[in-house]
Write an enzyme that holds these catalytic residues in place. Structure first.
Site, PDB file in Angstrom:
ATOM      1  N   CYS A 150       0.808  -1.220   0.000  1.00  0.00           N
ATOM      2  CA  CYS A 150       0.000   0.000   0.000  1.00  0.00           C
ATOM      3  C   CYS A 150       0.841   1.269   0.000  1.00  0.00           C
ATOM      4  O   CYS A 150       0.333   2.353  -0.289  1.00  0.00           O
ATOM      5  CB  CYS A 150      -0.950   0.004   1.194  1.00  0.00           C
ATOM      6  SG  CYS A 150      -2.107  -1.382   1.218  1.00  0.00           S
ATOM      7  N   HIS A 178      -3.430   7.262   2.621  1.00  0.00           N
ATOM      8  CA  HIS A 178      -3.800   5.962   2.061  1.00  0.00           C
ATOM      9  C   HIS A 178      -5.192   5.609   2.560  1.00  0.00           C
ATOM     10  O   HIS A 178      -5.502   5.745   3.748  1.00  0.00           O
ATOM     11  CB  HIS A 178      -2.794   4.897   2.486  1.00  0.00           C
ATOM     12  CG  HIS A 178      -3.238   3.502   2.197  1.00  0.00           C
ATOM     13  ND1 HIS A 178      -3.729   3.119   0.960  1.00  0.00           N
ATOM     14  CD2 HIS A 178      -3.298   2.389   2.990  1.00  0.00           C
ATOM     15  CE1 HIS A 178      -4.053   1.840   1.003  1.00  0.00           C
ATOM     16  NE2 HIS A 178      -3.808   1.383   2.217  1.00  0.00           N
ATOM     17  N   ASN A 234     -10.072  -0.149  -0.218  1.00  0.00           N
ATOM     18  CA  ASN A 234      -8.614  -0.075  -0.139  1.00  0.00           C
ATOM     19  C   ASN A 234      -8.039  -0.551  -1.471  1.00  0.00           C
ATOM     20  O   ASN A 234      -8.082  -1.741  -1.777  1.00  0.00           O
ATOM     21  CB  ASN A 234      -8.115  -0.951   1.014  1.00  0.00           C
ATOM     22  CG  ASN A 234      -6.609  -0.909   1.191  1.00  0.00           C
ATOM     23  OD1 ASN A 234      -5.885  -0.449   0.314  1.00  0.00           O
ATOM     24  ND2 ASN A 234      -6.141  -1.406   2.325  1.00  0.00           N
TER      25      ASN A 234
END
Length: 323
Positions: A114, A250, A280
């Site tokens: 990520c 994020h 996500n």
């Protein structure tokens, strides 16, 4: 010294929308349970014939159009992804050819889960500071739904697919003020995909080529770590919390985002949130959120942005940017 400045952004989401109600029909979960714990209401999934490279190409073309620059002027392409089209060549090399870029320009993938896009910005920034490149394309692109176990309600409700990109140009004034990148392999088993081709394909079924996660433990470390990197980013530039105009985090989980905003003493109105509609999307989440807020007019030229990410590895990083 030369610096890197963002001159164009772009993003792309695949067409298929998967809502929480769709997931209710697949697994033992509920819309309320997902929203309360993650803030997610829907996410996107690639079509069967789409790849990570397809998403990256669309985002890149939109960023290049926004920047109004020629493909021949791009010296460097970095793709942050943990779901590449192939083991090798890199998705960046495939993209270089698909876009029709200059042969011989530098192109490579970067795997930091990520944190991949922020890592990509950090690496690209160093190329600019040494004078090695004049213009670069940094992309975060993922097909996370391809590595999900759709029977695992702890993970399949969280992730989605997408891509985002920025075009960086050489500047005499700092655009990227600083980047701060870290990793800690002690936490490798808390979040990741336990199988890889280097272990041999005979082990794939036993280990499972899908994301596994110990969510509560990941949350604790993420909140603690992101709190530290906020302080690190500000201290490195002699800035105060009040100097930050926008937080572009994020998009992992609304609770983690809210915790970081509290650390910055920043109202949620100054935080770019897309996790509700996108889930996500790993390395794609920050560039997609950035593109959204630039195109809708929230982020304006001269604004000071803090980008921060946390991912499997563990990896984490931040970028302080004057847009």
């Amino acid at each position: 010294m030369s610096y890197a400045r963002i001159i164009g952004t772009g993003s792309y989401l695949p067409d298929e929308v998967i809502t929480n109600h769709d997931l209710e029909r697949l697994i033992d979960t509920s819309d309320e349970w997902i929203r309360e714990r993650t803030g997610i209401t829907e996410r996107r999934r690639v079509a069967p014939d789409q790849t990570c490279g397809d998403l990256a190409e669309e985002a890149a073309r939109r960023a290049l159009e926004a920047a109004d620059v020629s493909l021949s002027s791009i010296d460097l392409v970095i793709v942050g992804t943990c779901t590449p089209d192939r083991v090798f060549p890199s998705t960046a090399c495939l993209l270089q050819e698909r876009l029709g870029m200059r042969h011989g320009s530098l192109a490579f993938d970067l795997s930091a889960a990520c944190s991949g896009f922020v890592y990509g910005l950090g690496v690209a920034d160093q190329f600019f500071r040494t004078g090695a490149v004049r213009r670069a394309l940094v992309i975060g692109a993922e097909t996370m739904t391809r590595i999900l176990d759709w029977n695992d309600r702890a993970t399949c409700v969280l992730f989605g697919d997408g891509a985002g990109a920025v075009v960086l140009d050489r500047s005499e004034e700092p655009g990227i003020l600083s980047t701060h990148l870290h990793s800690d392999g002690r936490y490798q088993d808390l979040l990741g995909v336990p199988w890889g081709p280097g272990q041999g394909y005979e082990k794939r079924d036993a280990l499972g080529p899908y994301i596994t996660m110990q969510g509560n433990e990941v949350f604790k470390v993420a909140v603690r770590t992101l709190s530290r990197i906020v302080d690190e980013s500000l201290a490195a530039n002699g800035l105060e919390k009040r100097d930050i105009d926008w937080l572009v985090p994020h998009q992992a989980n609304i609770r983690i985002i809210q915790a970081t905003a509290r650390k910055l003493e920043m109202p949620m109105e100054r935080v770019v949130v897309t996790v509700d509609k996108q889930g996500n999307t790993s390395a794609a989440s920050i560039p997609m959120a950035l593109d959204t807020a630039i195109r809708d007019g929230r982020i304006k030229r001269g604004d000071l942005l803090l980008l921060e990410a946390f991912g499997g590895g563990f990896t984490w990083g931040s970028a302080l940017i004057r847009y």
